[in-house]
Design an enzyme around this catalytic site. Structure first.
Site, short mmCIF file in Angstrom:
data_model
loop_
_atom_site.label_atom_id
_atom_site.label_comp_id
_atom_site.label_asym_id
_atom_site.label_seq_id
_atom_site.Cartn_x
_atom_site.Cartn_y
_atom_site.Cartn_z
N GLU A 107 -20.75 -47.69 -6.83
CA GLU A 107 -19.99 -49.01 -6.35
C GLU A 107 -19.73 -49.27 -4.97
OE1 GLU A 107 -20.58 -52.05 -7.89
OE2 GLU A 107 -19.30 -51.22 -9.65
N GLY A 141 -18.20 -65.82 -11.47
CA GLY A 141 -16.86 -65.20 -10.98
C GLY A 141 -16.33 -63.97 -11.72
N GLY A 151 -18.12 -61.09 -11.34
CA GLY A 151 -18.71 -59.81 -10.75
C GLY A 151 -19.94 -59.51 -11.67
N SER A 153 -23.88 -63.71 -11.06
CA SER A 153 -24.50 -64.93 -11.42
C SER A 153 -25.31 -65.45 -10.01
CB SER A 153 -23.40 -65.97 -11.81
OG SER A 153 -22.41 -66.00 -10.76
N ASP A 192 -27.53 -56.30 -5.89
CA ASP A 192 -27.50 -57.44 -7.22
C ASP A 192 -28.87 -58.01 -7.35
OD1 ASP A 192 -24.81 -56.68 -7.06
OD2 ASP A 192 -24.15 -58.27 -6.27
N TYR A 251 -13.93 -57.66 1.35
CA TYR A 251 -15.32 -56.80 1.23
C TYR A 251 -15.90 -56.44 2.72
CZ TYR A 251 -20.18 -56.20 -0.32
OH TYR A 251 -21.54 -55.64 -0.50
C1 GLA Z 1 -21.15 -56.89 -4.83
C2 GLA Z 1 -22.10 -56.94 -3.66
C3 GLA Z 1 -23.05 -55.70 -3.82
C4 GLA Z 1 -22.14 -54.48 -3.99
C5 GLA Z 1 -21.05 -54.67 -4.73
C6 GLA Z 1 -20.16 -53.47 -4.97
O1 GLA Z 1 -21.66 -57.12 -6.10
O2 GLA Z 1 -22.95 -58.01 -3.85
O3 GLA Z 1 -23.89 -55.79 -2.94
O4 GLA Z 1 -21.91 -54.14 -2.62
O5 GLA Z 1 -20.13 -55.64 -4.68
O6 GLA Z 1 -21.06 -52.14 -5.40
#
Ligand code: GLA
Length: 392
Positions: A40, A128, A130, A133, A178, A228
């Protein structure tokens, strides 16, 4: 967010498309959301990630629009938005349409132009929480529109397009994880990705005795709120201070020796990223040899590091992860951790299959008792990545 989901596929979306637009879809494509098992906040640091695709998908039905302008419907029951062809690749309203506009713009850069389309989007990837989507939406739209235009777009390219859409059309400075897993997922496999060069390895997740439990904290997360991007900057600064191109090249020894120069916050951010890269490799090795206890150790380490060093968890998610150690069936849980960007969203746990529903119910009760929050969970196997479900 509700993790108990209805079935959607080519058969369910077709009658709606016909009702809305009065003709048949020419292409129906799907792309899944994802759950990250480990790795992560490593993707934008050129590190390792190990997600798997969900069995929940965004499904997109398209056909050339006889009206000469685009007509888009963002979900069942939503209104139809008409967009002149000349405006379809610029930012605009409604907000969700920027995912579509961005994909159209990026495809154009590749010389691919599907022309004005009628488009209906349906999704059972929870929003929403994580579970990506939005990546599912980008990759599904890209798959549908490129097929309609008769063009081949490789999965890797779809991932890069999706990420560029986030950066340029939605202002989310995300990594590639993602979109990459949404494009490359494989049934019954997780995927270990090296974000430095986009090389990947499929990791079989076929052991019927182990299940993946995704449990919603019911705390809504949003990546656009600045935290972020701030983490990203802190990592870049840390790499610069240590004189390496990215934290991928840093080692734990290096971080210790530069502790004073880094200062407390950057020191801890870097320690998370470097440690997490090691945990991803340990996890992959453990899963490869069926050593689920060891895989669980890596997951627990990941959570503690995200909570204490990277500071992207939250009280509710931490409560959930701790409850995994105290509910009556806790010995059936190999490991649990927050998943995704953080600040809410879901936890993911590897659980003995024969106890997984029991664990889910006990967690629902324990979470309600602890915080008064009603929520839902999902038991999932790894699903397939983006695919065309049907074309004329
Ligand atoms: C989100 C971002 C990913 C990644 C995660 C954390 O999902 O879209 O690119 O950085 O957070 O691992």
């Amino acid at each position: 967010m509700d993790l108990e989901q209805r079935e959607i596929n080519a058969e369910t979306i077709t009658p709606y498309f016909e009702k809305y637009f009065g003709h048949k879809p020419a292409v129906i494509a799907a792309a899944p959301g994802r759950v990250n098992l480990i790795g992560e906040h490593t993707d934008y640091n050129n590190g390792f990630v190990l997600p798997m695709a969900l069995e929940n998908n965004c499904v997109v039905a398209v056909a050339p629009s006889p009206s000469g302008e685009h007509r888009w419907c963002g979900s069942l029951g939503d209104m139809i938005y008409c967009v002149p062809a000349a405006e379809a690749s610029s930012k605009g309203e409604p907000f969700w349409s920027n995912y579509v506009r961005g994909v159209i713009a990026k495809l154009k850069e590749h010389g691919i132009d599907p022309g004005p389309v009628d488009m209906l989007i349906d999704s059972n990837v929870p929003r929403g929480g994580g579970l990506s989507s939005s990546a599912a939406l980008e990759v599904a739209v890209c798959t549908a529109l490129s097929k309609l235009a008769g063009a081949e777009v490789a999965p890797k390219e779809k991932a890069i397009i999706g990420q560029a859409v986030e950066h340029e059309f939605v202002n989310v400075p995300c990594g590639i994880m993602d979109q990459f897993i949404s494009a490359h997922g494989r049934k019954n496999h997780a995927l270990m990705l090296d974000c430095a060069n986009l090389e990947y390895k499929l990791i079989p997740m076929e052991d019927p005795e182990v299940s993946v439990l995704v449990f919603d904290s019911a705390v809504k997360h949003s990546l656009a709120d600045g935290a972020y991007g701030q983490r990203r900057r802190q990592c870049e600064e840390a790499a610069q201070i240590m004189g390496v191109p990215s934290l991928r090249e840093a080692t734990l020894e290096m971080i210790e020796s530069k502790k004073n120069d880094l200062g407390d916050v950057r020191y801890r951010r870097a320690r998370h990223v470097v440690g997490e890269n090691i945990r991803v490799r340990n996890f992959a090795e453990a899963v490869g040899s069926g050593n689920w206890e060891e895989a669980g150790v890596a997951m627990r380490g990941s959570h503690a590091s995200l909570r204490d060093d990277y500071e992207v968890s939250c009280a509710e998610v931490d409560t959930l992860v701790s409850l995994c150690d105290s509910i009556p069936s806790s010995s059936s849980i190999y490991g649990a951790r927050m998943t995704g960007g953080g600040f809410g969203g879901c936890i993911v746990a590897l659980v003995k299959s024969d106890a997984v529903e029991q664990v889910g119910h006990e967690l629902l009760d324990a979470y309600r008792d602890a915080l008064g929050i009603e929520t839902t969970y999902l038991v999932t196997r790894a699903g397939d990545g983006a695919r065309v479900l049907r074309h004329a």
